[in-house]
Design a protein around this motif. Sequence first.
Motif, PDB file in Angstrom:
ATOM      1  N   VAL A  95       0.866  -1.176   0.000  1.00 36.49           N
ATOM      2  CA  VAL A  95       0.000   0.000   0.000  1.00 36.49           C
ATOM      3  C   VAL A  95       0.903   1.225   0.000  1.00 36.49           C
ATOM      4  CG1 VAL A  95      -1.726   1.322   1.275  1.00 36.49           C
ATOM      5  CG2 VAL A  95      -1.882  -1.176   1.168  1.00 36.49           C
ATOM      6  N   PHE A  96       0.741   2.063  -1.013  1.00 38.60           N
ATOM      7  CA  PHE A  96       1.586   3.243  -1.175  1.00 38.60           C
ATOM      8  C   PHE A  96       0.802   4.511  -0.847  1.00 38.60           C
ATOM      9  CE2 PHE A  96       3.076   0.143  -4.417  1.00 38.60           C
ATOM     10  CZ  PHE A  96       4.338  -0.108  -3.870  1.00 38.60           C
ATOM     11  N   LEU A  97       1.471   5.420  -0.182  1.00 36.53           N
ATOM     12  CA  LEU A  97       0.901   6.754   0.049  1.00 36.53           C
ATOM     13  C   LEU A  97       1.427   7.647  -1.069  1.00 36.53           C
ATOM     14  CD1 LEU A  97       0.810   8.632   3.458  1.00 36.53           C
ATOM     15  CD2 LEU A  97       0.973   9.795   1.275  1.00 36.53           C
ATOM     16  N   VAL A  98       0.561   7.925  -2.015  1.00 32.06           N
ATOM     17  CA  VAL A  98       0.962   8.718  -3.183  1.00 32.06           C
ATOM     18  C   VAL A  98       1.202  10.168  -2.783  1.00 32.06           C
ATOM     19  CG1 VAL A  98       0.316   9.470  -5.500  1.00 32.06           C
ATOM     20  CG2 VAL A  98      -0.303   7.174  -4.717  1.00 32.06           C
ATOM     21  N   ASP A  99       0.259  10.749  -2.060  1.00 30.40           N
ATOM     22  CA  ASP A  99       0.394  12.129  -1.594  1.00 30.40           C
ATOM     23  C   ASP A  99      -0.712  12.396  -0.581  1.00 30.40           C
ATOM     24  OD1 ASP A  99       1.397  14.647  -1.286  1.00 30.40           O
ATOM     25  OD2 ASP A  99       1.160  15.270  -3.371  1.00 30.40           O
ATOM     26  N   PHE A 100      -0.598  13.501   0.137  1.00 28.29           N
ATOM     27  CA  PHE A 100      -1.653  13.912   1.072  1.00 28.29           C
ATOM     28  C   PHE A 100      -1.716  15.423   1.099  1.00 28.29           C
ATOM     29  CE2 PHE A 100       2.214  13.855   3.539  1.00 28.29           C
ATOM     30  CZ  PHE A 100       2.100  14.927   4.418  1.00 28.29           C
ATOM     31  N   SER A 101      -2.840  15.925   1.591  1.00 26.06           N
ATOM     32  CA  SER A 101      -3.055  17.368   1.628  1.00 26.06           C
ATOM     33  C   SER A 101      -3.737  17.751   2.937  1.00 26.06           C
ATOM     34  CB  SER A 101      -3.920  17.797   0.436  1.00 26.06           C
ATOM     35  OG  SER A 101      -4.253  19.169   0.515  1.00 26.06           O
ATOM     36  N   CYS A 102      -3.366  18.901   3.481  1.00 28.43           N
ATOM     37  CA  CYS A 102      -3.972  19.408   4.716  1.00 28.43           C
ATOM     38  C   CYS A 102      -4.660  20.747   4.448  1.00 28.43           C
ATOM     39  CB  CYS A 102      -2.910  19.590   5.799  1.00 28.43           C
ATOM     40  SG  CYS A 102      -2.060  18.061   6.284  1.00 28.43           S
ATOM     41  N   TYR A 103      -5.804  20.929   5.063  1.00 26.35           N
ATOM     42  CA  TYR A 103      -6.584  22.151   4.867  1.00 26.35           C
ATOM     43  C   TYR A 103      -5.995  23.297   5.688  1.00 26.35           C
ATOM     44  CZ  TYR A 103     -10.474  25.452   5.245  1.00 26.35           C
ATOM     45  OH  TYR A 103     -11.258  26.586   5.220  1.00 26.35           O
ATOM     46  N   LYS A 104      -5.935  24.459   5.073  1.00 24.46           N
ATOM     47  CA  LYS A 104      -5.478  25.655   5.769  1.00 24.46           C
ATOM     48  C   LYS A 104      -6.599  26.682   5.750  1.00 24.46           C
ATOM     49  CE  LYS A 104      -1.691  28.983   5.901  1.00 24.46           C
ATOM     50  NZ  LYS A 104      -0.432  29.431   5.234  1.00 24.46           N
ATOM     51  N   ALA A 105      -7.103  27.012   6.929  1.00 27.23           N
ATOM     52  CA  ALA A 105      -8.249  27.917   7.044  1.00 27.23           C
ATOM     53  C   ALA A 105      -7.845  29.336   6.669  1.00 27.23           C
ATOM     54  CB  ALA A 105      -8.807  27.878   8.459  1.00 27.23           C
ATOM     55  N   PRO A 106      -8.796  30.145   6.178  1.00 23.27           N
ATOM     56  CA  PRO A 106      -8.495  31.540   5.818  1.00 23.27           C
ATOM     57  C   PRO A 106      -8.166  32.377   7.053  1.00 23.27           C
ATOM     58  CG  PRO A 106     -10.855  31.084   5.655  1.00 23.27           C
ATOM     59  CD  PRO A 106     -10.185  29.772   5.876  1.00 23.27           C
TER      60      PRO A 106
END
Length: 493
Positions: A95-106
């Motif tokens: 199982v590979f982790l291709v990429d991830f993203s985190c939310y940044k609030a305004p």
Amino acid sequence: MNKDSNPQINTIHIQPTNKLNYVIEKCYDQVISNLFILCLIPIMFFILHQAFQVNLDFIEQLSLFLKKKNVITIMSSPILVGFGLVVYMTRPRHVFLVDFSCYKAPNHLKVPLERFMNHSKATCEFDEESLEFQRKILERSGLGDETCVPQALLLVPPQPSMHAAREEAGQVMFGALDNLFENTHLKPKEIGILGALSLSAMIINKYKLRSNIRSFNLGGMGCSAGLISIDLAKDLLQVHRDTYAIVVSTENITQNWYLGNQKSMLIPNCLFRVGGSAVLLSNKTADKRRAKYRLVHVVRTHCSADDNSFRSLYQVQDGNGKSGVSLPRDLKAIIGMALKTNISTLGPLVMPISEQIISLSNVLLNKLYYKRQVKTSIQDFKLCFDHFCIHAGGRAIIDELEKTLQLAPLHAEASRMTLHRFGNTSSSSIWYELAYIEAKGRMKRRQRVWQIGLGSGFKCNSAVWQALCDVKPSIHSPWEDCIDKYPVSVSHI
């Protein structure tokens, strides 16, 4: 790539002071770790010597054997080939982790300490004692002045509603997913598995995902839910081949804000902040070339059989019927017990054999000489992990795990800085921490990172990842515009 702003911190590392002792320990570790192979080599030489001590050389002996056993060889070959194919087809899939993203609030959602306190006073829901208690918690919490809360809670009075809760969930989840799809150039229709810690139907509707997608919700799991979803996605990726899985982690704050005066239920107000993450997993062999990490282990432990653990982080109503989450006084002890239960399972999977032998010896000595206890200690996980992502649930939690695991300040830096910049973002906090390590340029090929999730129940979950390359931060990383400012000192808090 951004560099560390504090060069002194880069120099922190752990190594034996005596080089000769270091070499001896390394040699001992290699001998113990490969003991089985070392014992097997002389046995194989002895068998070969006995089998071919006749005058015929090896090729002649093999030719004679095939002539005599021709029928058996022909009959057994398809069986062996078939067996090999079965083993190959049923082997566990990487199982590979291709990429991830985190939310940044305004920025307009940021709540510095003074804004938080002024807003709490303006709501007229808290008495003077509760207001002073909140101030003390915030001053000692380790949170900075850039953490964010939902828009509905910044109104006077706060207006937590179902509509506002949906708006918060949509902003966080879609913000993280939009960035993930943009960075990976992945089409939503390619997703075969969806795990969301809120309403997965909202995601399916927004991105028009295919009708046969395998989706699941993990609600009520607390701050450890992110790693529970990773484990479930891993299992599904063993069954459904050549597909993608997305895990979305967030916790809705709008409808969980406490507007009463019970102190134990006011602490979550001071710690929890807006945040979320989206993680793209794949079992496609071709994705290994572009993936960041490979999943090595997931270990889950649940301590709800113990009454104290079961009632920790418990949602209740106060005397006035106002709902909130109550934190017990002995939470640190519960966390320590859950962590030790988890690492008792994780240790044998990751620790060198030499360390396991020492630990087993200590246990046996304690059994044999129970009147004179042999001192035992937590295994040194710095031997098998290069980086640590401890759930940023609060300063006390990070302190407790740093002490229990005997970590250096550098190992807990990502957790402390995540708490300072983003607050407790629940199950997504470990992804903000991993993004911090990447932004600092510290994640190198073949290094291992240990993510530790803690949550109500009480649960302690671990995930171990191995870097497949020198990992660079993703585009629009949550630390992109501020990594040079970190680490900051929190000793005064």
